[in-house]
Scaffold this motif. Structure first.
Motif, short mmCIF file in Angstrom:
data_model
loop_
_atom_site.label_atom_id
_atom_site.label_comp_id
_atom_site.label_asym_id
_atom_site.label_seq_id
_atom_site.Cartn_x
_atom_site.Cartn_y
_atom_site.Cartn_z
N UNK A 40 0.83 -1.18 0.00
CA UNK A 40 0.00 0.00 0.00
C UNK A 40 0.88 1.24 0.00
N UNK A 41 0.56 2.20 -0.86
CA UNK A 41 1.30 3.45 -0.88
C UNK A 41 0.55 4.50 -0.05
N UNK A 42 1.23 5.58 0.32
CA UNK A 42 0.53 6.64 1.06
C UNK A 42 -0.66 7.22 0.30
N UNK A 106 -11.32 -3.93 0.76
CA UNK A 106 -10.82 -2.57 0.95
C UNK A 106 -10.99 -2.11 2.39
N UNK A 107 -12.14 -2.41 2.97
CA UNK A 107 -12.37 -2.06 4.38
C UNK A 107 -11.40 -2.81 5.28
N UNK A 108 -11.19 -4.08 4.99
CA UNK A 108 -10.25 -4.88 5.80
C UNK A 108 -8.83 -4.34 5.69
N UNK A 109 -8.43 -3.94 4.49
CA UNK A 109 -7.09 -3.39 4.31
C UNK A 109 -6.93 -2.06 5.06
N UNK A 110 -7.94 -1.21 5.01
CA UNK A 110 -7.89 0.05 5.77
C UNK A 110 -7.72 -0.23 7.27
N UNK A 111 -8.48 -1.18 7.75
CA UNK A 111 -8.39 -1.54 9.17
C UNK A 111 -7.02 -2.11 9.50
N UNK A 112 -6.50 -2.97 8.64
CA UNK A 112 -5.19 -3.58 8.87
C UNK A 112 -4.06 -2.54 8.81
N UNK A 113 -4.26 -1.50 8.02
CA UNK A 113 -3.23 -0.47 7.85
C UNK A 113 -3.16 0.50 9.03
#
Length: 161
Positions: A40-42, A106-113
């Motif tokens: 994931x990039x900024x 996408x929601x899971x990735x946001x949470x993981x990040x």
């Protein structure tokens, strides 16, 4: 007689623009170090996080909120959609407009990040004490807001939204 070849201006390290560029490089480096396992990039995180907080916004609004030009935003959305993180659907009121929302992935990735993003912010500000951190962030916000008009991709004024 020898010509004086010393520069009249301040050393590069004393120029705010140079320091800001260096801090940006450092911030991106820390972000990549903290989130390397998530690919994931900024900028991708900014897009996903913004859509997570404002589901159903359109691509043009997203570009304004994260201060990207619309063509860069379009390719960013294409990549996120190809990864199954974001989806577009036609607006019920304007068929030319595509509305954005995150997929479950996408929601899971946001949470993981989130933990890595928080560690990134803490590491960037670590050399400053609590008062300096508050002051730095306040002053940085003033500089960004007051100089927004000089950007090639101006940030939208979210107070209107």
């Amino acid at each position: 007689m020898a010509q004086d070849r010393s520069p009249a201006a301040s050393p590069i390290e004393r120029l705010p623009g140079h320091a800001i560029r260096r801090l940006h490089q450092i911030a991106v480096g820390i972000f990549h170090q903290e989130l390397q396992d998530l690919s994931l990039t900024p900028v991708q995180f900014a897009a996903l996080q913004t859509v997570a907080h404002r589901p159903g916004l359109d691509q043009r609004t997203l570009a304004g909120l994260i201060a990207l030009d619309t063509s860069t935003t379009a390719s960013l959305i294409d990549r996120l959609e190809a990864r199954g993180l974001l989806q577009r659907r036609l607006s019920p009121t304007d068929k030319r407009v595509r509305l954005l929302s995150l997929t479950d992935a996408g929601l899971a990735l946001c949470k993981a990040a989130q933990p890595g993003v928080q560690r990134t912010q803490e590491q960037i500000l670590a050399p400053l004490n609590a008062d300096q951190r508050r002051t730095f962030v306040e002053l940085l916000s003033v500089l960004v807001a007051e100089n927004n008009g000089f950007s090639r991709a101006q940030r939208e004024d979210t107070r209107k939204a």
